[in-house]
Design a protein around this motif. Structure first.
Motif, PDB file in Angstrom:
ATOM      1  N   ILE A 145     -32.578-103.067  29.064  1.00  0.00           N
ATOM      2  CA  ILE A 145     -31.130-102.065  29.641  1.00  0.00           C
ATOM      3  C   ILE A 145     -31.516-100.480  28.292  1.00  0.00           C
ATOM      4  N   ILE A 146     -31.747-100.859  27.116  1.00  0.00           N
ATOM      5  CA  ILE A 146     -31.672-100.074  26.190  1.00  0.00           C
ATOM      6  C   ILE A 146     -33.350 -98.787  26.282  1.00  0.00           C
ATOM      7  N   GLU A 167     -34.342 -98.177  17.649  1.00  0.00           N
ATOM      8  CA  GLU A 167     -34.526 -96.932  16.722  1.00  0.00           C
ATOM      9  C   GLU A 167     -35.818 -96.327  17.360  1.00  0.00           C
ATOM     10  N   GLN A 168     -36.542 -96.628  18.313  1.00  0.00           N
ATOM     11  CA  GLN A 168     -37.668 -96.681  18.798  1.00  0.00           C
ATOM     12  C   GLN A 168     -37.301 -95.069  19.369  1.00  0.00           C
ATOM     13  N   PHE A 199     -25.186 -97.973  15.293  1.00  0.00           N
ATOM     14  CA  PHE A 199     -25.769 -99.401  15.979  1.00  0.00           C
ATOM     15  C   PHE A 199     -24.053 -99.811  15.578  1.00  0.00           C
ATOM     16  N   GLU A 200     -23.178 -99.453  15.914  1.00  0.00           N
ATOM     17  CA  GLU A 200     -22.105-100.367  16.291  1.00  0.00           C
ATOM     18  C   GLU A 200     -21.963-101.961  16.108  1.00  0.00           C
ATOM     19  N   GLU A 201     -21.614-102.643  15.215  1.00  0.00           N
ATOM     20  CA  GLU A 201     -21.083-104.083  14.595  1.00  0.00           C
ATOM     21  C   GLU A 201     -21.880-104.992  15.437  1.00  0.00           C
ATOM     22  N   LEU A 204     -30.963 -96.848  11.149  1.00  0.00           N
ATOM     23  CA  LEU A 204     -30.293 -95.934  12.187  1.00  0.00           C
ATOM     24  C   LEU A 204     -28.973 -96.656  11.517  1.00  0.00           C
ATOM     25  N   PRO A 205     -27.490 -95.652  11.685  1.00  0.00           N
ATOM     26  CA  PRO A 205     -26.945 -96.103  11.333  1.00  0.00           C
ATOM     27  C   PRO A 205     -26.254 -97.106  11.707  1.00  0.00           C
TER      28      PRO A 205
END
Lengths: 321, 321
Positions: free
Chosen positions: A234-235, A269-270, A276-278, A297-298
């Protein structure tokens, strides 16, 4: 799905500069050697914590809280606060109030009645001691308390004829972007994509948060795992579906171990996701830091952790962006 | 006041040897250099966490949970679990169930129904995911969950004709001591001493825990501080009143800063108190470690912190005794 306010603008350059700023302040991987030590950052954060939040000088006379009500219609709740001089404030409660209303009445309401709303900073500090309320850490105390706080701020904003933001700081952005948070983690990839596309189309959304990982919170089946390989599929597919101009975020709700989070983070990132949460469980501070330091990535965190301790540690150790 | 079970024998030599044992295992001040690093202790603790707790082999056939009830009389609650084959278990809930009962029904009961009680280890792991229950960290989830767990263990103990201790381990002490926990922190020294003496006399108690520090949880007055100088006066006076043979403990419920906790801890050491409970706020892990490392007196913590993260960190960093 939920539409949420976001301070992110929908340009893809945004996070890079934000990351850069924070890198200089809070010591992530590349700049670790040059960053100030945790003790120094603790002092800085301690100084910030000591600053008053509410601008008391906007209110010349006491605003005594005379009543604090919770109004219910089925499972929807409004909170209404009234001052002894007849000022009124209203807030809308989160849906979990249907479970947490006794905490509102037993642990919080008695503390607020008769107090001067201008003392909100001190009230919010001391209410944690009252009735050993700090033992109810997490959303159990957080949701009812925030509901009351918002109602009081609404009342004070009406009295001062100012938006709430101006009672506690400066308003930097008169308009803020919205992102849509979707939640179909348990569904196969094709169905998820269809549902996300429908939701985005309905609201003409330019920023989107998807759920990844296999957290099966909606079922009592202990062996449920969710569709295999969904995350990896899905990403890239969400990026392909919505194109480069859509701001994308991902939320794992604490599902991964550190190595898995790093692996998935590199995929994010790609495909130019913006945060990216939790990635790992919200209170596993050292794990969060390890993920943050391995990725450019933050990392976002804090929906569940209400403790100053957790935020302070993560900020001082380069675990949050 | 409350009478609680204590694993401490009432001899004054006890803590010294316990401290010695733990010093070798978990790295407090004097032996820090020789202690294994945190990573090694993490591995050891991780291994312990992976071991099963419930002895499933004691039960040959499934024990399906058919009903899970909360029985109320005024503000007292019993929990009753029944299996599909008619086995029954009962537990008594803590008094905060009067506030937390909706969490029992909304967040926990549906997950347990229909499950095999022999799977208790897995159930307790997975129930944290169900309905995002991990967000209710603290006593809000802990109290209803423990109430259910105790009822299930009671049912399983009846089925196996064994005390609960033998379902999850070995019983090392067939008799355990009791200590009395008193709670008159807001009262002047003389009145506190009188009340503590009456309580001790009523139950013929040989071990006693007193409250120190100025935590004003029983009042909505934000400026309440408690009697000035009470802590410094009551620590020696309680020792003098009850003599050297009384086992004494002290609990600050998280009231102090690190330097204050160390100062008060030295006074407790001087008067041969045996442990110092929650000297600083329960989730301020680094502060707890600093106090533990500055004092020879053992530090107790964990009444509020239910997270594996907190316990693991404190054990691996010499922050708990």
């Amino acid at each position: 799905m939920i539409c949420k306010r976001s301070s992110h603008q929908p340009e893809l350059t945004m996070n890079a500069s934000r990351r850069h700023f924070l890198a200089a302040a809070a010591a992530p991987s590349a700049l670790r050697a040059a960053a100030p030590p945790a003790a120094e950052l603790y002092n800085k954060l301690g100084g910030i914590l000591k600053q008053p939040v509410l601008k008391k000088h906007l209110f010349k006379s006491p605003v005594i809280i005379e009543s604090l009500e919770l109004l219910r219609l089925d499972n929807q709740f409004l909170c209404r606060v009234r001052s002894s001089a007849g000022a009124e404030g209203i807030s809308v409660a989160h849906s979990t109030m249907k479970t947490l209303w006794p905490i509102f009445f037993d642990n919080l309401q008695p503390f607020f009645l008769g107090k001067d709303a201008r003392e909100l900073d001190l009230i919010l500090e001391k209410v944690f001691v009252y009735g050993f309320n700090f033992r109810f850490n997490g959303i159990s105390l957080g949701i009812p308390l925030a509901t009351i706080e918002f109602a009081i701020l609404d009342m004070l904003g009406r009295l001062a004829a100012k938006p709430v933001g101006e009672l506690i700081g400066e308003i930097h952005n008169p308009e803020v972007g919205l992102y849509m948070a979707t939640e179909w983690r348990e569904k196969p990839v094709e169905e998820s994509i269809r549902l996300i596309r429908d939701a985005v189309a309905e609201y003409d959304i330019h920023a989107l948060k998807i759920k990844i990982g296999g957290l099966m919170f909606m079922t009592a089946d202990m062996y449920a795992e969710g569709p295999k390989g969904r995350t990896e599929a899905i990403i890239p597919l969400v990026r392909k579906t919505f194109g480069d101009s859509m701001a994308l975020y991902a939320d794992a709700n604490g599902f991964y171990t550190v190595p898995e989070a790093v692996r998935v983070g590199r995929l994010l990132e790609q495909y130019k996701y913006r945060y990216f949460e939790e990635p790992v469980m919200f209170d596993h501070l050292e794990d969060i830091r390890q993920v943050a330091q391995a990725l450019a990535l933050p990392i976002a965190n804090g929906e569940q952790d209400y403790s100053f301790y957790g935020f302070r540690w993560l900020l001082a150790h380069g675990g949050l962006d």
